[in-house]
Design an enzyme around this catalytic site. Structure first.
Site: not given
Length: 455
Positions: A99, A245, A247, A249
């Site tokens: 992340s 961010d 990734d 999510d």
């Protein structure tokens, strides 16, 4: 590998070459196949980090050795693994990502069938024991196969179901992918929106995935990273901005002036957007900042339910309550119709739809809520003795509190203000959030007073 270092409460995270290596990833894959998938098919995706392709390949080798077919969806976001796991009827899903961690880190986010969260009580502890133990996971008589799968078209179709393209105004949106994984996925979503007739216009920024992260690791919540998006937004003259961010999510919003919007107000806006469409529904929220959210839920005729901070807790409560939406001030937003999972793309559509309906700038919507319920923003402290520091705060304020909630840290409520103080789940920090009813100076004063006690 240092003992237990990479295994956290509900994911795996560590330093590449120290905590995480290709052999470790292979062992994790084999253990996941045995314990969670039980030889069933497993979705595997990866982010843009330099180590992610090799780690995904090692993970796949382990899964195949355990008898699981690997459904490889390639470079993607964590929510695409969630979607693919459910859409393809897989026995589980694994995303290779760290992340927003530094470039030298990596990790895994794992789910069970139906994109249900995996935590220590539902298989992660057993995986840890098998990976760190002396014996490898059992090898299957029939190794699994590796099958590349392209699910992005179906994923975009799913996202488009969360908006009404014909109701959208001609908004101009700055979108910052931070050289992470969001760029290619958002391009596909933008193409789908255009085909559906949505009059949205996008200015793209840092959209090429780059494992070197030349502009810094995408972690838009950090104040020192706000200028990157704010400057690009003002230069483009956009109506609002979004930054993701690594990734994607989590997504973060900026108004047309470039001001960063505290996540607590986005939770309220999304709750309002969902309740406009489906009145009377349940909304789940975390306990750090609640006054604005509860006021919006009440005014819209909804029902609010509190859950502990963290995606595993939020998803569990949402499933139990069949909640339409759940939000954390840290920018995780969960939707019942998205497998009760968090998405960094759906909030962009919902905010655009809300602004289109109300025909006022995002800055104006947020300013009204900030005047009614000012917040401190999350403040982090590193006291030498966290327990003693928290005890000092408790001794000073608990006797005067009108209400107390210890379900997630210590939350104390007073006539016109409230605070939550909690130990971090992942770092050696004490986190403080203060909020009030229409009294920004009081928030500032209470932050200063509590900070002195924590020091």
């Amino acid at each position: 590998m240092s003992p237990r270092a990479p295994f956290k409460a509900y994911d795996v995270r560590g330093v590449v070459g120290k905590d995480l290596t290709e052999p470790v990833m292979e062992r994790i894959g084999a253990a996941f196949a045995a314990i969670v998938a039980k030889g069933g098919p497993v979705v595997v995706g990866r982010d843009a980090r330099a180590s992610s392709p090799a780690f995904a390949a090692a993970l796949a080798r382990g899964l195949q050795a355990g008898g699981s077919d690997v459904l490889d969806i390639g470079l993607c976001g964590t929510e695409e693994v969630y979607f693919a796991t459910d859409h393809l009827g897989a026995a589980g899903g694994i995303m290779v990502t760290a992340s927003h961690n530094p470039p030298g880190d990596n990790g895994l986010k794992m789910v069970r069938s139906g994109a249900r969260p995996l935590d220590r009580d539902s298989g992660l502890a057993e995986i840890e024991e098998m990976v760190l133990g002396p014996d490898p996971a059992p090898r299957a008589a029939r190794p699994g196969e590796l099958e590349p799968r392209d699910i992005r078209g179906a994923y975009v179709e799913k996202l488009l179901g969360f908006t009404h393209p014909e109701k959208l105004a001609p908004l101009h949106i700055l979108v910052n992918a931070g050289n992470g994984a969001a760029g290619p996925t958002f391009d596909a979503l933008a193409e789908g929106l255009q085909a559906a007739g949505a009059p949205l216009r996008f200015t793209r920024y840092l959209f090429t995935p780059d494992p070197t992260f030349p502009n810094g690791v995408p972690n838009p919540i950090l104040p020192e990273n706000h200028a990157q998006t704010a400057d690009a937004l003002r230069a483009a003259g956009a109506d609002f901005g979004v930054a993701w961010d690594g990734d994607f999510d989590r997504c973060f919003f900026f108004d047309h002036t470039g001001a960063f919007i505290d996540g607590a107000y986005i939770v309220g806006l999304l709750a309002a957007a969902v309740l406009r469409e489906t009145p009377g529904e349940t909304v789940v929220y975390d306990p750090r900042v609640v006054l604005n959210t509860l006021d919006i839920i009440g005014a819209a005729g909804g029902r609010g339910v509190q859950a502990k901070t963290g995606h595993s807790f939020m998803k569990s409560v949402m499933r139990a309550e069949s909640a339409a939406y759940g939000g954390e001030m840290s920018a995780h937003h969960y939707f019942r119709d998205f497998m009760f999972c968090d998405s960094g793309m759906i909030p962009v559509l919902k905010v655009a739809e809300l602004l289109s309906a109300q025909q006022v700038p995002l800055a104006e919507l947020v300013a009204a809520r900030a005047r009614a319920f000012p917040v401190s923003g999350e403040r982090n402290f590193s006291p030498a003795d966290p327990d003693a520091a928290i005890a000092r705060v408790e001794a000073r304020f608990a006797p005067e509190a009108e209400a107390r909630d210890d379900s997630d840290g210590m939350s104390l409520r007073f006539a016109t203000w409230r605070f939550n103080l909690r130990r971090s789940n992942t770092e050696n920090l004490v986190r403080l959030n203060v909020e009030s009813i229409a009294d920004a100076p009081l928030v500032k004063a209470k932050v200063a007073e509590i900070a002195t006690l924590l020091a």
